[in-house]
Design a protein around this motif. Sequence first.
Motif, PDB file in Angstrom:
ATOM      1  N   GLN A 112      52.645  33.065  42.792  1.00 50.24           N
ATOM      2  CA  GLN A 112      51.570  33.831  43.428  1.00 50.24           C
ATOM      3  C   GLN A 112      51.481  35.192  42.756  1.00 50.24           C
ATOM      4  OE1 GLN A 112      51.373  34.367  47.875  1.00 50.24           O
ATOM      5  NE2 GLN A 112      51.472  36.537  47.292  1.00 50.24           N
ATOM      6  N   TYR A 113      50.314  35.489  42.192  1.00 48.65           N
ATOM      7  CA  TYR A 113      50.106  36.768  41.519  1.00 48.65           C
ATOM      8  C   TYR A 113      49.323  37.717  42.414  1.00 48.65           C
ATOM      9  CZ  TYR A 113      51.783  34.674  37.201  1.00 48.65           C
ATOM     10  OH  TYR A 113      52.569  34.073  36.244  1.00 48.65           O
ATOM     11  N   GLY A 114      49.561  38.995  42.197  1.00 51.82           N
ATOM     12  CA  GLY A 114      48.882  39.989  43.009  1.00 51.82           C
ATOM     13  C   GLY A 114      47.405  40.092  42.728  1.00 51.82           C
ATOM     14  N   MET A 115      47.041  39.973  41.447  1.00 52.69           N
ATOM     15  CA  MET A 115      45.665  40.276  41.052  1.00 52.69           C
ATOM     16  C   MET A 115      45.143  39.261  40.043  1.00 52.69           C
ATOM     17  SD  MET A 115      43.262  42.393  41.638  1.00 52.69           S
ATOM     18  CE  MET A 115      41.659  42.809  40.968  1.00 52.69           C
ATOM     19  N   PHE A 116      43.874  38.942  40.157  1.00 56.68           N
ATOM     20  CA  PHE A 116      43.182  38.073  39.209  1.00 56.68           C
ATOM     21  C   PHE A 116      42.195  38.932  38.433  1.00 56.68           C
ATOM     22  CE2 PHE A 116      39.710  35.174  38.035  1.00 56.68           C
ATOM     23  CZ  PHE A 116      40.394  34.061  37.573  1.00 56.68           C
ATOM     24  N   LEU A 117      42.248  38.877  37.095  1.00 55.65           N
ATOM     25  CA  LEU A 117      41.339  39.657  36.264  1.00 55.65           C
ATOM     26  C   LEU A 117      40.594  38.743  35.296  1.00 55.65           C
ATOM     27  CD1 LEU A 117      43.405  42.857  35.309  1.00 55.65           C
ATOM     28  CD2 LEU A 117      41.519  42.696  36.946  1.00 55.65           C
ATOM     29  N   GLU A 123      34.916  32.763  38.628  1.00 50.08           N
ATOM     30  CA  GLU A 123      35.349  31.678  39.506  1.00 50.08           C
ATOM     31  C   GLU A 123      36.424  32.167  40.474  1.00 50.08           C
ATOM     32  OE1 GLU A 123      34.557  27.876  36.549  1.00 50.08           O
ATOM     33  OE2 GLU A 123      36.405  29.027  36.336  1.00 50.08           O
ATOM     34  N   THR A 124      36.421  31.639  41.695  1.00 52.33           N
ATOM     35  CA  THR A 124      37.314  32.132  42.743  1.00 52.33           C
ATOM     36  C   THR A 124      38.343  31.099  43.190  1.00 52.33           C
ATOM     37  OG1 THR A 124      35.673  31.477  44.408  1.00 52.33           O
ATOM     38  CG2 THR A 124      35.593  33.757  43.624  1.00 52.33           C
ATOM     39  N   ASP A 125      38.514  30.032  42.429  1.00 60.97           N
ATOM     40  CA  ASP A 125      39.420  28.951  42.842  1.00 60.97           C
ATOM     41  C   ASP A 125      40.847  29.447  43.071  1.00 60.97           C
ATOM     42  OD1 ASP A 125      37.161  27.506  42.368  1.00 60.97           O
ATOM     43  OD2 ASP A 125      37.947  26.311  40.723  1.00 60.97           O
TER      44      ASP A 125
END
Length: 430
Positions: free
Chosen positions: A194-199, A267-269
Amino acid sequence: MNGQFRLLVLLVASLLIFSGCQIFTPNSNNSAVTQITLWQGVNPPPNRDVLQKLVNKFNKTHPDIQVESLYVGQQDQQMPKILAAVVGNAPPDLLWYNPAIAGQLVELDALISLDEMLNKSPLKAEIDPTLFKSLEYKGKIWSVPFATNNVGVFYRPSLFKAAGITELPKTWDEFRQVAKKLTRDTNGDRKVDQYGMFLPLGKGEFTVFTWLPFMWAAGGELVTGTSQTASAVDLANNQGAISGLQFWRDLITDGSVMLSGPERGYETDALLSGKVAMQLTGPWTLGQFQATGVDFGVFPIPSSQRSATSIGGENLFLFKTTLERQKAAFKFAEYVLSEEFQTELALGTGYLPINIKARQNPKYLEFAQKQPAVKVFLDQAKFGHSRPIFPGYNRISESLGRAIESVMMGKNSPIEALKESQQRLDLIFK
């Protein structure tokens, strides 16, 4: 128009046409019906369904006009098709696109100005007056707004709670610490799952659009002057841009970031599945999030020197075709501007209405009351910055996109990447 640019456009058009690029033209089986085409790149897919239902409603109530809505790819993918269609004298009647393309299409003499028709329309008075800046270039109106939005941080409250986070971050330092806490091994296999942030990874417009708030938040600017005299700021000495790039790089160096696939950052998957806890996106994804039933919330982009966000949304551009088709296209544009269309679009997708009556519509007020994220975006709009619409913006965006991608991949420092970008721009503009 610059001779070299015209030659480039002709070459692009030739390559696309000879490689089998399909140019869509209206079906003219029934001469009593004016058939027009709308090119659009609406995403996510459920939002296209909402648009199609609204198009169907228009077609049913306007038997003398039939609109064909065609999905022609993401905006970065559309440019070659648009240029090929314009040069090949086969443009669509209507184009759904972000306002930044306006100056380029005006220089190509592809659009009709809408001042006269819009001045005669009662719907002009219902348009949010703050949006007119994105419609005007060289003293004329070249488009009408389709919908508006801005960028915020979507997050998963359940993941915040599991990580022991009780307060939402308001500054960059707080944001960085929260992203670290949210980067976790949740199943004990000593691997981050689980990562904190998606870029977004890439050099396309979506990456630039979602990064620009960080430049503005750090005090940077993109251009100086008005739409008549706009020129690019020297990127090599743009301290806001340097700080914004360094912040994204710091998040990556911390190990807190999951990067998207190339040019797939919209994309928000990963957020929906819980692989990441936060993502930069906008109200256009509200419909998708609500349909999935997952827990989610939204908070404003944390500030550095000031609060900032990117004002987004798409406009409708009307191309030079025939007088009959232009009138039909404007009739559809008026439908898009209407309280009815804007209310239904907002309820179905989460886009912010551009019609001021729609924002006071009882159905929309009930929707906004039930969905706190709407208020976040409406409130954040006052800190919004719009991308310029003069013809050179696409070159600035492309160069910035290369710099962002280079820094994210660790190939260059922010100063080195921006220096290279400025050198490219100097060759183009000087």
